[in-house]
Design a protein around this motif. Structure first.
Motif, PDB file in Angstrom:
ATOM      1  N   PHE A 289       0.712  -1.312   0.268  1.00 52.84           N
ATOM      2  CA  PHE A 289      -0.096   0.394   0.082  1.00 52.84           C
ATOM      3  C   PHE A 289       0.872   1.266  -0.169  1.00 52.84           C
ATOM      4  CE2 PHE A 289      -2.286   3.184   2.519  1.00 52.84           C
ATOM      5  CZ  PHE A 289      -3.350   3.739   2.147  1.00 52.84           C
ATOM      6  N   GLN A 290       1.765   1.357   1.321  1.00 50.85           N
ATOM      7  CA  GLN A 290       2.672   2.153   1.411  1.00 50.85           C
ATOM      8  C   GLN A 290       3.550   2.535  -0.148  1.00 50.85           C
ATOM      9  OE1 GLN A 290       2.814   4.579   3.201  1.00 50.85           O
ATOM     10  NE2 GLN A 290       1.785   4.085   5.028  1.00 50.85           N
ATOM     11  N   ARG A 291       3.918   1.406  -1.394  1.00 55.33           N
ATOM     12  CA  ARG A 291       4.150   1.655  -1.822  1.00 55.33           C
ATOM     13  C   ARG A 291       3.523   2.017  -3.052  1.00 55.33           C
ATOM     14  NH1 ARG A 291       6.969  -3.207  -1.328  1.00 55.33           N
ATOM     15  NH2 ARG A 291       5.467  -3.880  -2.293  1.00 55.33           N
ATOM     16  N   LYS A 292       2.538   1.990  -3.264  1.00 53.89           N
ATOM     17  CA  LYS A 292       1.694   2.260  -4.813  1.00 53.89           C
ATOM     18  C   LYS A 292       1.127   3.904  -4.440  1.00 53.89           C
ATOM     19  CE  LYS A 292      -1.308   2.510  -7.776  1.00 53.89           C
ATOM     20  NZ  LYS A 292      -0.766   2.248  -8.774  1.00 53.89           N
ATOM     21  N   GLN A 293       1.279   4.370  -2.459  1.00 56.20           N
ATOM     22  CA  GLN A 293       1.118   5.998  -2.489  1.00 56.20           C
ATOM     23  C   GLN A 293       2.202   6.496  -3.076  1.00 56.20           C
ATOM     24  OE1 GLN A 293      -2.463   6.454  -0.940  1.00 56.20           O
ATOM     25  NE2 GLN A 293      -2.190   4.494  -1.686  1.00 56.20           N
ATOM     26  N   ASP A 294       3.044   5.866  -3.306  1.00 59.22           N
ATOM     27  CA  ASP A 294       4.301   6.491  -2.790  1.00 59.22           C
ATOM     28  C   ASP A 294       4.323   6.569  -4.225  1.00 59.22           C
ATOM     29  OD1 ASP A 294       5.329   6.535  -0.199  1.00 59.22           O
ATOM     30  OD2 ASP A 294       6.610   5.267  -0.354  1.00 59.22           O
ATOM     31  N   GLU A 295       3.959   6.187  -4.888  1.00 59.33           N
ATOM     32  CA  GLU A 295       4.179   5.707  -6.511  1.00 59.33           C
ATOM     33  C   GLU A 295       3.418   7.077  -7.553  1.00 59.33           C
ATOM     34  OE1 GLU A 295       2.807   1.961  -8.267  1.00 59.33           O
ATOM     35  OE2 GLU A 295       4.869   1.214  -8.215  1.00 59.33           O
ATOM     36  N   ILE A 296       2.203   6.994  -6.249  1.00 58.43           N
ATOM     37  CA  ILE A 296       1.385   8.457  -7.068  1.00 58.43           C
ATOM     38  C   ILE A 296       1.710   9.784  -7.011  1.00 58.43           C
ATOM     39  CG2 ILE A 296      -0.753   9.154  -6.215  1.00 58.43           C
ATOM     40  CD1 ILE A 296      -1.550   6.610  -6.245  1.00 58.43           C
ATOM     41  N   ILE A 297       2.480   9.876  -5.300  1.00 61.59           N
ATOM     42  CA  ILE A 297       2.884  10.742  -5.228  1.00 61.59           C
ATOM     43  C   ILE A 297       3.729  11.558  -6.235  1.00 61.59           C
ATOM     44  CG2 ILE A 297       4.332  12.036  -3.164  1.00 61.59           C
ATOM     45  CD1 ILE A 297       3.106  10.622  -0.964  1.00 61.59           C
ATOM     46  N   HIS A 298       4.699  10.548  -6.530  1.00 61.82           N
ATOM     47  CA  HIS A 298       5.790  10.701  -7.473  1.00 61.82           C
ATOM     48  C   HIS A 298       5.196  11.623  -9.229  1.00 61.82           C
ATOM     49  CE1 HIS A 298       9.433  10.603  -9.451  1.00 61.82           C
ATOM     50  NE2 HIS A 298       8.904   9.734 -10.320  1.00 61.82           N
ATOM     51  N   ALA A 299       4.052  10.476  -8.853  1.00 62.99           N
ATOM     52  CA  ALA A 299       3.202  10.710 -10.233  1.00 62.99           C
ATOM     53  C   ALA A 299       3.225  12.295 -10.578  1.00 62.99           C
ATOM     54  CB  ALA A 299       2.102   9.782 -10.915  1.00 62.99           C
ATOM     55  N   ILE A 300       2.369  12.762  -9.363  1.00 66.42           N
ATOM     56  CA  ILE A 300       1.357  13.898  -8.836  1.00 66.42           C
ATOM     57  C   ILE A 300       2.943  14.961  -9.236  1.00 66.42           C
ATOM     58  CG2 ILE A 300       0.921  15.780  -7.666  1.00 66.42           C
ATOM     59  CD1 ILE A 300      -0.493  13.072  -6.016  1.00 66.42           C
ATOM     60  N   LYS A 301       4.127  14.553  -8.767  1.00 70.47           N
ATOM     61  CA  LYS A 301       5.505  15.641  -8.470  1.00 70.47           C
ATOM     62  C   LYS A 301       5.639  15.719 -10.681  1.00 70.47           C
ATOM     63  CE  LYS A 301       6.991  14.496  -4.205  1.00 70.47           C
ATOM     64  NZ  LYS A 301       8.462  14.128  -3.376  1.00 70.47           N
ATOM     65  N   GLN A 302       5.360  14.853 -10.972  1.00 71.29           N
ATOM     66  CA  GLN A 302       6.080  14.501 -12.681  1.00 71.29           C
ATOM     67  C   GLN A 302       4.781  15.662 -13.462  1.00 71.29           C
ATOM     68  OE1 GLN A 302       9.334  14.405 -13.155  1.00 71.29           O
ATOM     69  NE2 GLN A 302       9.215  13.861 -11.780  1.00 71.29           N
ATOM     70  N   GLY A 303       3.622  15.524 -13.153  1.00 69.92           N
ATOM     71  CA  GLY A 303       2.380  16.457 -13.971  1.00 69.92           C
ATOM     72  C   GLY A 303       1.746  15.152 -14.084  1.00 69.92           C
ATOM     73  N   LYS A 304       1.817  13.997 -13.919  1.00 69.93           N
ATOM     74  CA  LYS A 304       0.709  13.113 -14.981  1.00 69.93           C
ATOM     75  C   LYS A 304       0.507  12.011 -13.901  1.00 69.93           C
ATOM     76  CE  LYS A 304       5.819  11.577 -16.406  1.00 69.93           C
ATOM     77  NZ  LYS A 304       6.532  10.248 -16.602  1.00 69.93           N
ATOM     78  N   GLU A 305      -0.444  13.043 -12.851  1.00 67.59           N
ATOM     79  CA  GLU A 305      -1.311  12.362 -11.706  1.00 67.59           C
ATOM     80  C   GLU A 305      -2.062  13.513 -10.651  1.00 67.59           C
ATOM     81  OE1 GLU A 305      -4.459  10.567 -10.820  1.00 67.59           O
ATOM     82  OE2 GLU A 305      -2.312   8.389 -11.571  1.00 67.59           O
ATOM     83  N   THR A 306      -3.288  13.315 -11.378  1.00 67.57           N
ATOM     84  CA  THR A 306      -4.219  14.968 -11.282  1.00 67.57           C
ATOM     85  C   THR A 306      -4.481  14.332  -9.493  1.00 67.57           C
ATOM     86  OG1 THR A 306      -5.964  14.125 -11.960  1.00 67.57           O
ATOM     87  CG2 THR A 306      -4.550  15.471 -12.865  1.00 67.57           C
ATOM     88  N   ARG A 307      -5.416  12.627  -8.868  1.00 67.88           N
ATOM     89  CA  ARG A 307      -5.283  12.159  -7.846  1.00 67.88           C
ATOM     90  C   ARG A 307      -4.717  12.331  -6.750  1.00 67.88           C
ATOM     91  NH1 ARG A 307      -6.043   5.589  -8.388  1.00 67.88           N
ATOM     92  NH2 ARG A 307      -4.170   6.269  -9.268  1.00 67.88           N
ATOM     93  N   VAL A 308      -5.450  12.905  -5.626  1.00 69.19           N
ATOM     94  CA  VAL A 308      -4.432  13.070  -4.326  1.00 69.19           C
ATOM     95  C   VAL A 308      -4.935  11.804  -3.716  1.00 69.19           C
ATOM     96  CG1 VAL A 308      -4.585  14.618  -2.203  1.00 69.19           C
ATOM     97  CG2 VAL A 308      -4.974  14.952  -4.429  1.00 69.19           C
ATOM     98  N   PRO A 309      -3.915  10.461  -3.067  1.00 61.59           N
ATOM     99  CA  PRO A 309      -3.989   9.404  -2.341  1.00 61.59           C
ATOM    100  C   PRO A 309      -4.286  10.108  -1.151  1.00 61.59           C
ATOM    101  CG  PRO A 309      -1.624  10.663  -2.229  1.00 61.59           C
ATOM    102  CD  PRO A 309      -2.199  11.130  -3.481  1.00 61.59           C
ATOM    103  N   LYS A 310      -5.189   8.519  -0.887  1.00 62.12           N
ATOM    104  CA  LYS A 310      -5.416   8.927   0.988  1.00 62.12           C
ATOM    105  C   LYS A 310      -4.639   8.239   1.713  1.00 62.12           C
ATOM    106  CE  LYS A 310     -10.474   9.436  -0.034  1.00 62.12           C
ATOM    107  NZ  LYS A 310     -11.517   8.757  -0.183  1.00 62.12           N
TER     108      LYS A 310
END
Length: 516
Positions: A289-310
């Motif tokens: 779960f933590q790895r998935k959250q880190d991937e989402i946060i990294h994608a947001i930083k790169q501008g590739k994701e708009t979802r905000v992890p919970k």
């Protein structure tokens, strides 16, 4: 000239005359072979005893014997031989085909006794003999000087061997003391290391106990965090509030996902002990779960994701990561590493353990020093024994050259010979050296110590290993005088040195084979 014209017909008449009772003088026959040409009974027998026929067939310019022995003075037999007496010079044997061919091969001219061209060969044997004597005198001077130096070489070798034997006696006493010291140091080292290891093991057991206690406290803390109603049971409803247990990512941890973790124990609530039993599975799901959250946060930083992890809060309630941000423009901070299965417990060694470790380190250093001294002495003994057993000649006369290297240049390479060690080839243009062999042995010949063999050199491309044969000659100085490669990867060196000189010139290789 008239004498010659009269003499040759006379010789021919004698050779072709019928049975005679007295010996016949025939040219081209060695003194030791003349017995075969004594016309005692009017018949001649081939040297190989294959045929016997009238003596008039000898030197009749027709080959009757398979071995060619019936035509010693003519060119009739392809395998015949003609002996040049060459008085005042060295005799020699030439193929019969060279007899009367219009070219003087014998210095006394006897091979052209009946040349079709009427050639009259000048007898040059006396001059050649004089030149030979001059050469031999020169060689004798070189040999005498070389042999004088050889005696000095032998004297040096004798002193060196005495010195080495005396050193060996001292070293043998030293190696005994060094062995005792090393043995004592090893015992002290082993005892000190054993005590230090026992202390470290006790420390390890204490640290492991504290580690397990910390892990159990961590598990209990997570369990109590999930057990929101404090009834010492974790129910299905309480587990559903944990975002990390949503393994399929549909936004909620359903009963099927929870049952994969806790099985039938999910019925009626999971106890503290049961939760502890399934802690490993829980941690694996949590890390994923933590790895998935880190991937989402990294994608947001790169501008590739708009979802905000919970993220899971300490009290079990989900909250969006952006609520913790002061501004939408601020970058997300990297998440902390996922929780580990155990707590790292670092406990410093107590004073007693540190003292035991320090003692073990000190005894180890003392042992290493003692072993170094022992091995150094042992190495010196091995070197001396190698020197004393090395075949440096009957009187060890090759000792002085065993401690030197000798080189010779040709167009492309520099060749270096280090006697009793190695032979190498170096490009003049630069680059790595090539091994042409390492010391092997003296060639096993009638006269030992005349040819060195160096084997196991670097292998030729798609070929054999390189090896070198070194012919030893007598000389007034030590030098590499010739380098050749008669066959692929097979090298032949000629090396001149006083050590190669014999007591008399007649015994020396230089005289025996006329090397120079």
């Amino acid at each position: 000239m008239k004498l010659i014209l009269i003499l040759f017909p006379l010789i021919t008449t004698l050779l072709c005359s019928p049975m005679q009772s007295s010996p016949v003088q025939i040219v081209g026959v060695a003194p030791s072979q003349k017995v075969f040409y004594e016309n005692s009974d009017g018949y001649f027998t081939c040297k190989d005893y294959s045929f016997t026929f009238p003596f008039s067939h000898v030197n009749d310019d027709f080959c009757d014997c398979p071995d060619g022995s019936d035509e010693p003075s003519t060119a009739a037999c392809p395998n015949g031989e003609f002996y040049c007496i060459n008085s005042a010079f060295r005799p020699k044997t030439i193929p019969s085909r060279l007899v009367n061919d219009g070219f003087c091969d014998c210095c006394d001219g006897t091979d052209e006794y009946k040349s079709p061209s009427g050639l009259l060969c000048e007898n040059t044997c006396v001059e050649k003999g004089r030149q030979e004597i001059d050469r031999l005198k020169k060689y004798e001077i070189i040999h005498q000087e070389g042999y004088r130096q050889k005696l000095e070489f032998i004297e040096l070798a004798v002193h060196k061997r005495v010195e080495k034997n005396e050193e060996l006696v001292i070293l043998k006493d030293e190696i005994e003391n060094a062995s005792d010291e090393m043995y004592k140091a090893e015992l002290a080292k082993n005892d000190a290391e054993e005590l230090a290891n026992e202390a470290k093991e006790r420390h390890k057991e204490i640290a492991e106990a504290l580690k397990q206690e910390a892990l159990q406290n961590k598990i209990s803390g997570v369990f109590n965090e999930i057990d929101t109603n404090g009834d010492t049971l974790v129910s299905t409803e309480e587990l559903k509030t944990r975002s990390e247990l949503d393994t399929n990512g549909d936004g909620v941890a359903d009963e099927a996902e929870l049952r994969v973790l806790f099985g039938e124990e999910l019925e009626g609530g999971v106890t503290d002990q049961e939760f502890t039993k399934h802690w490993g599975e829980y941690q694996a799901v949590n890390r994923a779960f933590q790895r998935k959250q880190d991937e989402i946060i990294h994608a947001i930083k790169q501008g590739k994701e708009t979802r905000v992890p919970k993220l899971q809060s300490a009290n079990g309630n989900d909250q969006e990561a952006e609520e913790n941000s002061e501004s939408d423009d601020e970058p997300f901070e990297d998440e902390a590493p996922p929780p580990s299965d155990s707590e790292e417990i670092n406990i410093e060694f107590d004073a007693e353990t540190n003292a035991l470790i320090a003692t073990a380190d000190q005894t180890r250093r003392l042992y290493d020093d003692a072993k170094r001294v022992h091995d150094d002495i042992q190495g010196k003994i091995a070197e001396i024994n190698k020197f004393l057993t090395l075949d440096l000649g009957n009187d060890h006369e090759f000792y002085p050259i065993s401690e030197k290297c000798f080189s010779r240049d040709d167009r492309e390479y520099t060749y270096e010979l280090c006697p009793f060690n190695k032979v190498v080839q170096r490009p003049k243009s630069g680059g790595r050296e090539t091994s042409l062999g390492v010391w092997g042995e003296w060639e096993n010949t009638e006269h030992k110590h005349e040819a060195m063999m160096y084997n196991k050199g670097e292998r030729c491309w798609n070929g054999p290993e390189r090896n070198t044969k070194v012919i030893v000659l007598c000389g007034s100085s030590s030098e590499l005088i010739s380098v050749d490669e008669p066959d692929r990867c097979q090298y032949l060196f000629y090396f001149r040195t006083p050590a190669g000189c014999k007591e008399s010139l007649a015994e020396s290789r230089l005289h025996r084979h006329d090397e120079l």
